[in-house]
Structures are given as C-alpha cells and as structure tokens.
Design a protein around this motif. Sequence first.
Motif, PDB file in Angstrom:
ATOM      1  N   LYS A   3       0.836  -1.189   0.000  1.00 51.02           N
ATOM      2  CA  LYS A   3       0.000   0.000   0.000  1.00 51.02           C
ATOM      3  C   LYS A   3       0.877   1.247   0.000  1.00 51.02           C
ATOM      4  CE  LYS A   3      -4.360  -1.216   1.808  1.00 51.02           C
ATOM      5  NZ  LYS A   3      -5.481  -0.566   2.367  1.00 51.02           N
ATOM      6  N   VAL A   4       0.425   2.254  -0.717  1.00 54.67           N
ATOM      7  CA  VAL A   4       1.112   3.527  -0.756  1.00 54.67           C
ATOM      8  C   VAL A   4       0.319   4.512   0.086  1.00 54.67           C
ATOM      9  CG1 VAL A   4       1.864   5.404  -2.246  1.00 54.67           C
ATOM     10  CG2 VAL A   4       2.014   3.058  -3.055  1.00 54.67           C
ATOM     11  N   MET A   5       0.995   5.168   0.992  1.00 57.19           N
ATOM     12  CA  MET A   5       0.316   6.159   1.826  1.00 57.19           C
ATOM     13  C   MET A   5       0.255   7.482   1.057  1.00 57.19           C
ATOM     14  SD  MET A   5       1.797   5.306   5.592  1.00 57.19           S
ATOM     15  CE  MET A   5       0.639   6.396   6.380  1.00 57.19           C
ATOM     16  N   LYS A   6      -0.921   8.038   0.941  1.00 53.09           N
ATOM     17  CA  LYS A   6      -1.107   9.296   0.230  1.00 53.09           C
ATOM     18  C   LYS A   6      -1.561  10.357   1.218  1.00 53.09           C
ATOM     19  CE  LYS A   6      -2.554   7.021  -4.001  1.00 53.09           C
ATOM     20  NZ  LYS A   6      -3.627   6.882  -4.986  1.00 53.09           N
TER      21      LYS A   6
END
Length: 128
Positions: A2-5
């Motif tokens: 997951k990429v934290m935005k």
Amino acid sequence: MKVMKPYPGYSPASTSPNRISNYRLCRARRIVENVFGILAARLGVFLRPISLHRDKGKTVALTCIYLHNFLRQNTAAIDVYSPPGTFDVQDMDNGTVCPGSWKSDVQDANGLVQLQQLPRPATAAQYI
C-alpha cells in the motif's frame, strides 16, 4: 504493498488531524529520501537497479542500511560520512525545505564502474 497518500486539500490555519498526518507523512518521506540519497551518493549501489536475485538484493539493501546506521552513530565517521548540511532541513518559520548537499553528490556521481562484457562459455545445448 500500500502507498500512503496525503489527505487532499490544504488549510494553513488548520490543526486538524488530517493536516498533522500530512505533515508527518511528508517528514517521513523526506527522511527516507535523505537516507537513500546519501546511500546512493556514498555507496553507489542505489544509482541503478540491482541486478541480483530478490533475496540477494534484499541482503544488499539491508547491509547498506546497517552500514549507514553504523556510520551515523560512529563519532569518528559521522563528520566524513554525513557532515553538517548533508540532509535536507525544513525551515520551521516558513515551512520551506532547504536541500542537503547529497543531492548534488548524487548528480555528480557516476555510480558503479561499468563492467566489461565477457563472453560466456557455450552450454551443452548449443552443441546439439
């Protein structure tokens, strides 16, 4: 993975949890960029994709991180490895980021020495 935005929108006067989260995410990203930038500038391993099996590449990356941490904690090596001004620093008065010297070191670095192409020995299948 997951990429934290960051949360969308910006309100400078707000002290909302979203703004605090955005600040911490930005600070964490800047620290990671600093570390890998210094590793690339000093060691040259991360200037190109690592052409190793995934497990060996992971070992190389972890070894570089351990070496970085050791050199940052060693009082005799810290002034040579990462002298003052190496890391990016955020000005707390106006929020601007002053770039560290590692960025120019990465641009000037040639990375790893180009290896000479050597012919490989023929396999048994080529003779059939």
